[in-house]
Design a protein around this motif. Sequence first.
Motif, PDB file in Angstrom:
ATOM      1  N   SER A  75     -43.870 -13.046 -35.703  1.00 33.46           N
ATOM      2  CA  SER A  75     -45.104 -12.593 -36.357  1.00 33.46           C
ATOM      3  C   SER A  75     -46.012 -11.794 -35.432  1.00 33.46           C
ATOM      4  O   SER A  75     -46.783 -10.970 -35.892  1.00 33.46           O
ATOM      5  CB  SER A  75     -45.860 -13.785 -36.928  1.00 33.46           C
ATOM      6  N   ARG A  76     -45.930 -12.007 -34.147  1.00 33.04           N
ATOM      7  CA  ARG A  76     -46.816 -11.275 -33.232  1.00 33.04           C
ATOM      8  C   ARG A  76     -46.323  -9.868 -32.933  1.00 33.04           C
ATOM      9  O   ARG A  76     -47.025  -9.080 -32.322  1.00 33.04           O
ATOM     10  CB  ARG A  76     -46.994 -12.071 -31.949  1.00 33.04           C
ATOM     11  N   GLN A  77     -45.079  -9.563 -33.315  1.00 29.69           N
ATOM     12  CA  GLN A  77     -44.559  -8.209 -33.155  1.00 29.69           C
ATOM     13  C   GLN A  77     -44.307  -7.529 -34.494  1.00 29.69           C
ATOM     14  O   GLN A  77     -43.763  -6.440 -34.523  1.00 29.69           O
ATOM     15  CB  GLN A  77     -43.241  -8.222 -32.362  1.00 29.69           C
ATOM     16  N   SER A  78     -44.666  -8.154 -35.596  1.00 28.96           N
ATOM     17  CA  SER A  78     -44.371  -7.583 -36.905  1.00 28.96           C
ATOM     18  C   SER A  78     -45.627  -6.959 -37.504  1.00 28.96           C
ATOM     19  O   SER A  78     -46.736  -7.239 -37.080  1.00 28.96           O
ATOM     20  CB  SER A  78     -43.821  -8.665 -37.829  1.00 28.96           C
ATOM     21  N   ALA A  92     -49.040 -21.475 -48.312  1.00 29.97           N
ATOM     22  CA  ALA A  92     -50.128 -20.507 -48.230  1.00 29.97           C
ATOM     23  C   ALA A  92     -50.862 -20.627 -46.905  1.00 29.97           C
ATOM     24  O   ALA A  92     -51.269 -19.619 -46.319  1.00 29.97           O
ATOM     25  CB  ALA A  92     -51.089 -20.702 -49.394  1.00 29.97           C
ATOM     26  N   ARG A  93     -51.025 -21.842 -46.420  1.00 29.67           N
ATOM     27  CA  ARG A  93     -51.658 -22.024 -45.102  1.00 29.67           C
ATOM     28  C   ARG A  93     -50.804 -21.374 -44.017  1.00 29.67           C
ATOM     29  O   ARG A  93     -51.328 -20.699 -43.122  1.00 29.67           O
ATOM     30  CB  ARG A  93     -51.875 -23.503 -44.822  1.00 29.67           C
ATOM     31  N   ALA A  94     -49.495 -21.561 -44.091  1.00 28.33           N
ATOM     32  CA  ALA A  94     -48.597 -20.945 -43.107  1.00 28.33           C
ATOM     33  C   ALA A  94     -48.611 -19.427 -43.227  1.00 28.33           C
ATOM     34  O   ALA A  94     -48.595 -18.710 -42.218  1.00 28.33           O
ATOM     35  CB  ALA A  94     -47.176 -21.486 -43.279  1.00 28.33           C
ATOM     36  N   ALA A  95     -48.647 -18.912 -44.457  1.00 28.43           N
ATOM     37  CA  ALA A  95     -48.695 -17.463 -44.665  1.00 28.43           C
ATOM     38  C   ALA A  95     -49.970 -16.881 -44.068  1.00 28.43           C
ATOM     39  O   ALA A  95     -49.948 -15.805 -43.466  1.00 28.43           O
ATOM     40  CB  ALA A  95     -48.602 -17.138 -46.146  1.00 28.43           C
ATOM     41  N   ARG A  96     -51.067 -17.578 -44.230  1.00 26.27           N
ATOM     42  CA  ARG A  96     -52.334 -17.095 -43.669  1.00 26.27           C
ATOM     43  C   ARG A  96     -52.292 -17.078 -42.142  1.00 26.27           C
ATOM     44  O   ARG A  96     -52.790 -16.153 -41.500  1.00 26.27           O
ATOM     45  CB  ARG A  96     -53.487 -17.975 -44.177  1.00 26.27           C
ATOM     46  N   ILE A  97     -51.674 -18.086 -41.540  1.00 25.75           N
ATOM     47  CA  ILE A  97     -51.534 -18.129 -40.077  1.00 25.75           C
ATOM     48  C   ILE A  97     -50.682 -16.964 -39.597  1.00 25.75           C
ATOM     49  O   ILE A  97     -51.029 -16.276 -38.630  1.00 25.75           O
ATOM     50  CB  ILE A  97     -50.960 -19.482 -39.625  1.00 25.75           C
ATOM     51  N   ASP A 132     -55.937 -15.844 -53.342  1.00 21.62           N
ATOM     52  CA  ASP A 132     -56.631 -17.129 -53.241  1.00 21.62           C
ATOM     53  C   ASP A 132     -56.801 -17.583 -51.796  1.00 21.62           C
ATOM     54  O   ASP A 132     -57.709 -18.353 -51.498  1.00 21.62           O
ATOM     55  CB  ASP A 132     -55.870 -18.213 -54.014  1.00 21.62           C
ATOM     56  N   VAL A 133     -55.911 -17.141 -50.906  1.00 19.69           N
ATOM     57  CA  VAL A 133     -55.986 -17.560 -49.502  1.00 19.69           C
ATOM     58  C   VAL A 133     -56.449 -16.421 -48.595  1.00 19.69           C
ATOM     59  O   VAL A 133     -56.423 -16.536 -47.381  1.00 19.69           O
ATOM     60  CB  VAL A 133     -54.633 -18.124 -49.011  1.00 19.69           C
ATOM     61  N   GLY A 134     -56.870 -15.306 -49.184  1.00 17.67           N
ATOM     62  CA  GLY A 134     -57.437 -14.217 -48.398  1.00 17.67           C
ATOM     63  C   GLY A 134     -56.426 -13.273 -47.790  1.00 17.67           C
ATOM     64  O   GLY A 134     -56.690 -12.670 -46.757  1.00 17.67           O
TER      65      GLY A 134
END
Length: 170
Positions: A75-78, A92-97, A132-134
């Motif tokens: 995720s830090r290189q995508s 959704a919490r994981a997606a937001r992270i 809903d999760v921004g």
Amino acid sequence: MGEQILLTGNLDESARKAAEWLLNKKPIRTLRDWGISFSLWPPHFTTSCCGTEFGAFAAARFDAERFGMLPFASSRQSNILTIEGTLTRKMARAARIVYDQMPEPKYVIAMGACILEGGIFWNSYNTVLPSDVGIPVDLYIPGCPIRPEAIARGLLMLQKKIRSQGAIRT
């Protein structure tokens, strides 16, 4: 005489202003946007059954790399988040992270009927929409199940949007 920029004072600030001015000139901006549109790296983030269709898109028959998408980066290189199907409250919490860890410019593709309106889970207490999760979505791909051809068409549409509107959002 055109636009002039005054470079005085702090050297770091002056270098930043000069680099920003140069990057916003048309030939360099066009080349930058073209490069970003063909360097889309999604993290491996599968939430439901649409992930198999995304896997088929990345496989040899459809070859996502041919379209400028190289799956399975961290995720830090995508720079593109693909939310595939049902998004539960827990995911959704994981997606937001993951979305927060991605560097700018970043894009989001939401695919499948479940992410658009809930799909077969439309009346469930546990499903949420990305809004809903921004998580702002740049492109929705409908279908249940979505076809790899639809993902390819959506990716081409997103690339066209990046090149026409610019990669850097202001």
